[in-house]
Design a protein around this motif. Structure first.
Motif, PDB file in Angstrom:
ATOM      1  N   LEU B 264     -43.434  21.606  51.675  1.00 26.30           N
ATOM      2  CA  LEU B 264     -44.266  21.061  52.750  1.00 26.30           C
ATOM      3  C   LEU B 264     -44.220  19.539  52.717  1.00 26.30           C
ATOM      4  O   LEU B 264     -44.411  18.928  51.671  1.00 26.30           O
ATOM      5  CB  LEU B 264     -45.722  21.492  52.567  1.00 26.30           C
ATOM      6  CG  LEU B 264     -46.134  22.854  53.082  1.00 26.30           C
ATOM      7  CD1 LEU B 264     -47.614  23.069  52.819  1.00 26.30           C
ATOM      8  CD2 LEU B 264     -45.857  22.952  54.561  1.00 26.30           C
ATOM      9  N   THR B 266     -46.377  17.633  53.797  1.00 27.82           N
ATOM     10  CA  THR B 266     -47.704  17.115  53.481  1.00 27.82           C
ATOM     11  C   THR B 266     -48.001  17.176  51.986  1.00 27.82           C
ATOM     12  O   THR B 266     -49.024  16.699  51.541  1.00 27.82           O
ATOM     13  CB  THR B 266     -48.784  17.918  54.224  1.00 27.82           C
ATOM     14  OG1 THR B 266     -48.471  19.300  54.072  1.00 27.82           O
ATOM     15  CG2 THR B 266     -48.820  17.571  55.681  1.00 27.82           C
ATOM     16  N   ILE B 312     -39.593  23.589  60.228  1.00 27.94           N
ATOM     17  CA  ILE B 312     -40.887  22.933  60.375  1.00 27.94           C
ATOM     18  C   ILE B 312     -41.843  23.853  61.133  1.00 27.94           C
ATOM     19  O   ILE B 312     -43.017  23.983  60.793  1.00 27.94           O
ATOM     20  CB  ILE B 312     -40.721  21.563  61.056  1.00 27.94           C
ATOM     21  CG1 ILE B 312     -40.071  20.623  60.056  1.00 27.94           C
ATOM     22  CG2 ILE B 312     -42.045  21.023  61.531  1.00 27.94           C
ATOM     23  CD1 ILE B 312     -39.571  19.352  60.643  1.00 27.94           C
ATOM     24  N   LEU B 313     -41.287  24.556  62.152  1.00 26.55           N
ATOM     25  CA  LEU B 313     -42.114  25.525  62.876  1.00 26.55           C
ATOM     26  C   LEU B 313     -42.589  26.628  61.933  1.00 26.55           C
ATOM     27  O   LEU B 313     -43.749  27.020  61.942  1.00 26.55           O
ATOM     28  CB  LEU B 313     -41.330  26.135  64.029  1.00 26.55           C
ATOM     29  CG  LEU B 313     -41.238  25.270  65.272  1.00 26.55           C
ATOM     30  CD1 LEU B 313     -40.427  25.965  66.340  1.00 26.55           C
ATOM     31  CD2 LEU B 313     -42.631  24.960  65.798  1.00 26.55           C
ATOM     32  N   GLN B 315     -43.058  26.479  58.722  1.00 27.99           N
ATOM     33  CA  GLN B 315     -44.108  25.945  57.850  1.00 27.99           C
ATOM     34  C   GLN B 315     -45.440  25.911  58.575  1.00 27.99           C
ATOM     35  O   GLN B 315     -46.481  26.227  58.024  1.00 27.99           O
ATOM     36  CB  GLN B 315     -43.764  24.523  57.409  1.00 27.99           C
ATOM     37  CG  GLN B 315     -42.606  24.477  56.457  1.00 27.99           C
ATOM     38  CD  GLN B 315     -42.410  23.084  55.895  1.00 27.99           C
ATOM     39  OE1 GLN B 315     -43.100  22.153  56.295  1.00 27.99           O
ATOM     40  NE2 GLN B 315     -41.490  22.945  54.976  1.00 27.99           N
ATOM     41  N   ARG B 316     -45.363  25.519  59.833  1.00 22.75           N
ATOM     42  CA  ARG B 316     -46.565  25.424  60.648  1.00 22.75           C
ATOM     43  C   ARG B 316     -47.226  26.791  60.757  1.00 22.75           C
ATOM     44  O   ARG B 316     -48.429  26.938  60.620  1.00 22.75           O
ATOM     45  CB  ARG B 316     -46.148  24.899  62.023  1.00 22.75           C
ATOM     46  CG  ARG B 316     -47.271  24.579  62.936  1.00 22.75           C
ATOM     47  CD  ARG B 316     -47.894  23.264  62.568  1.00 22.75           C
ATOM     48  NE  ARG B 316     -49.296  23.333  62.909  1.00 22.75           N
ATOM     49  CZ  ARG B 316     -50.233  22.607  62.334  1.00 22.75           C
ATOM     50  NH1 ARG B 316     -49.909  21.746  61.404  1.00 22.75           N
ATOM     51  NH2 ARG B 316     -51.473  22.705  62.681  1.00 22.75           N
ATOM     52  N   VAL B 317     -46.392  27.794  61.015  1.00 18.25           N
ATOM     53  CA  VAL B 317     -46.913  29.151  61.160  1.00 18.25           C
ATOM     54  C   VAL B 317     -47.549  29.594  59.847  1.00 18.25           C
ATOM     55  O   VAL B 317     -48.654  30.129  59.815  1.00 18.25           O
ATOM     56  CB  VAL B 317     -45.774  30.115  61.563  1.00 18.25           C
ATOM     57  CG1 VAL B 317     -46.239  31.560  61.467  1.00 18.25           C
ATOM     58  CG2 VAL B 317     -45.316  29.802  62.978  1.00 18.25           C
ATOM     59  N   SER B 319     -48.658  27.751  57.226  1.00 17.97           N
ATOM     60  CA  SER B 319     -49.873  27.039  56.822  1.00 17.97           C
ATOM     61  C   SER B 319     -50.976  27.268  57.838  1.00 17.97           C
ATOM     62  O   SER B 319     -52.153  27.184  57.517  1.00 17.97           O
ATOM     63  CB  SER B 319     -49.596  25.543  56.646  1.00 17.97           C
ATOM     64  OG  SER B 319     -49.048  25.018  57.820  1.00 17.97           O
ATOM     65  N   GLY B 320     -50.606  27.572  59.081  1.00 18.80           N
ATOM     66  CA  GLY B 320     -51.613  27.866  60.090  1.00 18.80           C
ATOM     67  C   GLY B 320     -52.347  29.156  59.782  1.00 18.80           C
ATOM     68  O   GLY B 320     -53.534  29.269  59.988  1.00 18.80           O
ATOM     69  N   ARG B 321     -51.614  30.122  59.231  1.00 15.57           N
ATOM     70  CA  ARG B 321     -52.223  31.409  58.920  1.00 15.57           C
ATOM     71  C   ARG B 321     -53.277  31.287  57.822  1.00 15.57           C
ATOM     72  O   ARG B 321     -54.168  32.094  57.704  1.00 15.57           O
ATOM     73  CB  ARG B 321     -51.139  32.383  58.461  1.00 15.57           C
ATOM     74  CG  ARG B 321     -50.828  33.434  59.507  1.00 15.57           C
ATOM     75  CD  ARG B 321     -50.108  34.591  58.864  1.00 15.57           C
ATOM     76  NE  ARG B 321     -48.687  34.517  59.130  1.00 15.57           N
ATOM     77  CZ  ARG B 321     -47.779  34.988  58.275  1.00 15.57           C
ATOM     78  NH1 ARG B 321     -48.153  35.493  57.131  1.00 15.57           N
ATOM     79  NH2 ARG B 321     -46.513  34.926  58.557  1.00 15.57           N
ATOM     80  N   LYS B 322     -53.094  30.271  56.976  1.00 12.71           N
ATOM     81  CA  LYS B 322     -54.030  30.091  55.872  1.00 12.71           C
ATOM     82  C   LYS B 322     -55.445  29.871  56.368  1.00 12.71           C
ATOM     83  O   LYS B 322     -56.399  30.220  55.728  1.00 12.71           O
ATOM     84  CB  LYS B 322     -53.625  28.876  55.033  1.00 12.71           C
ATOM     85  CG  LYS B 322     -52.801  29.252  53.810  1.00 12.71           C
ATOM     86  CD  LYS B 322     -52.546  28.011  52.998  1.00 12.71           C
ATOM     87  CE  LYS B 322     -51.291  28.142  52.171  1.00 12.71           C
ATOM     88  NZ  LYS B 322     -50.811  26.882  51.680  1.00 12.71           N
ATOM     89  N   LYS B 323     -55.552  29.208  57.533  1.00 11.89           N
ATOM     90  CA  LYS B 323     -56.881  28.763  57.950  1.00 11.89           C
ATOM     91  C   LYS B 323     -57.751  29.916  58.423  1.00 11.89           C
ATOM     92  O   LYS B 323     -57.273  30.892  58.882  1.00 11.89           O
ATOM     93  CB  LYS B 323     -56.751  27.708  59.045  1.00 11.89           C
ATOM     94  CG  LYS B 323     -56.310  26.410  58.415  1.00 11.89           C
ATOM     95  CD  LYS B 323     -56.226  25.313  59.453  1.00 11.89           C
ATOM     96  CE  LYS B 323     -55.671  24.044  58.821  1.00 11.89           C
ATOM     97  NZ  LYS B 323     -55.263  23.103  59.807  1.00 11.89           N
TER      98      LYS B 323
END
Lengths: 503, 323
Positions: B264, B266, B312-313, B315-317, B319-323
């Protein structure tokens, strides 16, 4: 116990921030084996005192004696090594690491520099077992709830064999059972002779667990008292430094002076967010939303502000159908929304009070037409006075303000738009009694002036005190709409939530 | 399905597995399409041609894991080749040259780390300055390509380490693999390595937890500088020349490899094995294009661009699921 020498003694602590005196000649004595509560409004200096004590900020003046020896801490690590461990309000752990690492990182068992993972997992599991927690210590911390994370933070603090444990608002994200569990742990530690410095806004909890308390007000020490010798009302009076009579006046409910219908939602809903609901809000009416966390309170607010898209239903405003697709459209219809998480969704900490306050007004005017500086100053000045924002300096950075005052800045931002419907999502959460009372009074005043307010709060007493009508939510459904007459009590509300509105 | 995949493999391994799957798919697709592609030597050649990139990407992985970025690595590689070539031509013994080059790399890295940590300058800006500085230093040494004729360096360039059968690798690959091994050990088995992850996860928290964040941040930029210098030496073995125009844009390849490897940007999440796979994928794309023969080399960039976007997409998916 009172005869014992204090384990921790702070004398004459002073701390200045740019433009603010955060602490002024503060003393604090904590005895071994006691739970000592640190009380005060937001901005009274509790957090700063803790940060000075734990080496985050250096003190400008004063001395810290630990076990009768003078100490200075240059960093949190220094304080930890001296035996002062801290659990902060916002969980300060690394969510990407495993539970075991979060408990032990920096003190891992090692052999020739190599981490002994097995021993580490075992030791972390042991520490957690002492707190009655049975977790998968190899799982990343982010998999667990905030409450569990908070307990992991405590396990970490205990790992250092702390002699002084500082708990800064540890209970604000815990439910009742979890609080009980935490208190059990605190009592065990107390018996082992650990001194606990406990900060909480929940007075009942303080009275349940604390032996003594030190009260701060405006960066000064108001006094310290054994818990048993000070009633809750006396405590509040000392915290906010006001007459008791004034406090009691707040208990009066504002009279309902509602007129025509302002906004009507028909079957408004969002798949996965909230089931379709219908709600009427009249001018000058305070509509409270009650329900548990996650029951859909915030979702209702976000739909009415256009922050989420509705997948069904319609909204009429003054009898005209409107489509609230975006917050900008809602703002042009004079709807304002103070979000729950003021840090993430609202305020910009590195801008000044003035800049934060004019932000929404500027956005509505469009960025090509800047508001003259003179006019900005006048507007901001008026609201600093009206809301009693302290310090009363429009050029102060918002990050230097206390939580309650930040909340007022956020309110001011929306009030200068002169909204007709003001949506407040948990405006009083995490702020102290004094600021809370002021915000409640303000809501009452605004509705008297004809503004409609949608008021969301987890505290049923507060909802009841302010609202003319209460919408009850459960499991993402609006299950009841109750007029706030004399028969409506918190018990009725709780029963309505519990029964799912079928009674 | 989310629950299913979550139960079978922990989510943190998912990006690396996707990368590994992609690498296998590319290799199999290439093997079925092109004659002679389906051999172990093709994979080994990818290692041989990209050993220097692998070493640089290892350093970059440390930096990105803390949530930083190092744009200076390409210029540092060029500077390393240049300094090595000049010193060798001046008659320095090769061992001394290697030591000096590595020290320069680590020193410049440490300098950038100090700027980033003590003066709180954005890593992007601080290393951008380092990038211009190092590239400029190359040209003050000389504007032309300087050939290297030192016997040790030539030997390193031409030696073939046999692996049995017809297979072979270069000494540089051994060095690169050793670097990967050491780095993986450091990241997963030492306190420093775990502090790298903690810093990337939440720097503020790491500091409040009493972890040595300052030392860690200085450490990762020093490591990245050291790895760039070492990568420069490997490139000097490979090219047998020092030149100010070597490794232009290499920093972006290194970042691409790390990101394609599932780390990541970030910070706080990723594995070194992912970076290895990322470098292999970049190398394999080039191989495929050279096997195809009719495609211009720009197609490499196009594929890398598409892949980066896809990852990158992804990763977004995730890390987005984590929330």
């Amino acid at each position: 116990m009172t005869s014992a020498a204090p384990i921790l003694q702070l004398t004459g602590i002073g701390k200045q921030f740019p433009g603010v005196t955060a602490l002024d000649d503060v003393d604090l004595r904590v005895l071994p084996g006691e739970v000592h509560a640190l009380m005060g409004e937001n901005g009274a200096g509790k957090s700063t005192l803790i940060k000075v004590l734990t080496g985050v900020h250096p003190a400008d003046s004063g001395t810290i004696l630990l076990d009768s020896r003078e100490v200075t801490f240059g960093s949190p690590l220094d304080a930890q090594q001296a035996g002062i461990s801290t659990v902060y309000q916002e969980v300060n752990l690394c969510p990407n690491l495993s539970v075991a690492e979060n408990v032990l990182i920096g003190r891992e068992p090692r052999r020739f520099g190599r981490i002994q993972w097995k021993a580490m997992r075992r030791r972390a599991a042991e520490r957690l077992a002492e707190l009655d927690l049975d977790l998968d210590v190899t799982a990343p911390l982010s998999q667990y709830s905030l409450a569990i994370q908070q307990m992991v933070a405590i396990a970490r603090a205990l790992e250092v064999k702390a002699r002084v444990l500082v708990l800064d608002e540890p209970t604000s994200s815990l439910d009742t059972g979890e609080v009980e569990q935490l208190f059990r742990v605190m009592r065990t530690l107390k018996e082992q002779g650990v001194a606990i410095l406990f900060v909480s806004h929940f007075l009942d909890q303080v009275y349940e667990i604390a032996d003594r308390m030190t009260i701060l007000r405006n960066g000064r020490r108001e006094g310290d008292y054994p818990t048993g010798e000070l009633s809750q009302v006396e405590l509040i009076a000392k915290m906010i430094g006001r007459d008791l009579a004034e406090l009691e006046r707040l208990e009066e409910r504002p009279p309902a002076r509602t007129t025509g219908t302002l906004l009507q939602a028909d079957g408004l809903g969002r798949t996965g967010g909230i089931e379709p609901f219908s709600l009427t809000i009249r001018e000058g009416e305070v509509v409270g939303l009650a329900g548990l966390l996650g029951s859909g309170r915030t979702e209702v607010a976000r739909l009415l502000f256009g922050a989420d898209h509705a997948t069904s239903g319609s909204v009429t405003l003054d009898g005209e159908p409107v489509s609230l697709r975006t917050p900008q459209i809602a703002m042009t219809h004079k709807i304002a929304f103070c979000p729950e998480d003021r840090k993430a969704d609202g305020l910009i900490p590195d801008l000044t009070v003035r800049e934060n306050v004019v932000l929404a007004l500027q956005a509505r005017r469009g960025w090509t037409r800047p508001i003259p500086r003179e006019q900005q100053a006048q507007l901001v000045d008026r609201y600093i006075k009206a809301l009693k924002i302290s310090p009363a300096n429009p050029e102060q950075l918002v990050r230097n303000l206390s939580g309650g005052n930040q909340q007022k800045v956020l309110l001011a931002r929306w009030l200068i738009l002169e909204p007709r419907l003001l949506i407040l999502d948990e405006p009083t959460r995490g702020i102290d009694v004094g600021a809370k009372a002021e915000i409640q009074r303000l809501v009452a005043e605004l509705s008297d002036g004809g503004m409609a307010v949608l008021f969301i709060s987890a505290e049923l007493e507060e909802v009841l005190r302010l609202s003319h009508k209460v919408g009850v939510l459960r499991d993402r459904r609006l299950i009841a709409e109750l007029p706030n007459d004399d028969t409506l009590t918190t018990e009725v509300l709780m029963q309505t939530i519990a029964s799912g509105g079928r009674s | 399905m989310t629950a299913l995949t979550g139960a079978v493999v922990p989510r943190k391994y998912l990006p690396v597995l996707v990368t590994a799957g992609l690498f296998l798919a590319m290799f199999i697709a290439g093997g079925t399409r092109y004659e002679g592609f389906f051999s172990a030597q093709v994979v080994l050649n990818v290692f041989i041609d990209n050993a220097f990139l692998l070493v640089v990407a290892v350093g970059m992985t440390f930096v990105i894991l803390t949530g930083g970025i190092d744009l200076s690595v390409g210029s540092m590689v060029a500077l390393a080749t240049m300094v090595a070539a000049v010193l060798l031509n001046a008659g320095w013994p090769p061992v001394a040259v290697i030591v000096v080059v590595l020290l320069i790399g680590a020193g410049l890295g440490l300098g950038m780390g100090c700027m980033i940590h003590f003066f709180e300058i954005q890593p992007f800006i601080a290393t951008l300055a380092g990038m211009f500085l190092a590239r400029g230093l190359c040209y003050t040494i000389g504007t032309d390509s300087i050939p290297i004729t030192d016997p040790t360096f030539t030997a390193a360039a031409q030696t073939q380490v046999p692996l049995g059968g017809e297979l072979w690798i270069s000494p540089s690959v051994l060095i690169a693999v050793a670097v990967v091994g050491i780095a993986a050990y450091v990241l997963h088995q030492t306190r420093f390595g775990r502090t790298v992850y903690a810093t990337g996860g939440n720097e503020q928290s790491a500091r409040l937890m009493g972890l040595p964040v300052a030392r860690t941040k200085l450490g990762v930029y020093t490591i990245s500088g050291f790895c760039s210098a070492l990568g420069g030496l490997l490139l000097a073995f490979y090219m047998l020349s020092g030149y100010g125009l070597h490794a232009v844009g290499l920093e972006l390849d290194a970042i691409a490899a790390v990101v394609i490897g599932g780390t990541l940007l970030t910070g706080g999440s990723g594995f070194l094995i992912g970076t290895v796979l990322g470098v292999l994928i970049l190398g394999l794309i080039q191989t495929v294009i050279s096997f195809q023969g009719t495609l211009s080399s720009w197609w490499t960039k196009i594929f890398v661009g598409l892949l980066l976007g896809a990852f990158i997409l992804l990763q977004r998916v995730i890390s987005g699921r984590k929330k």
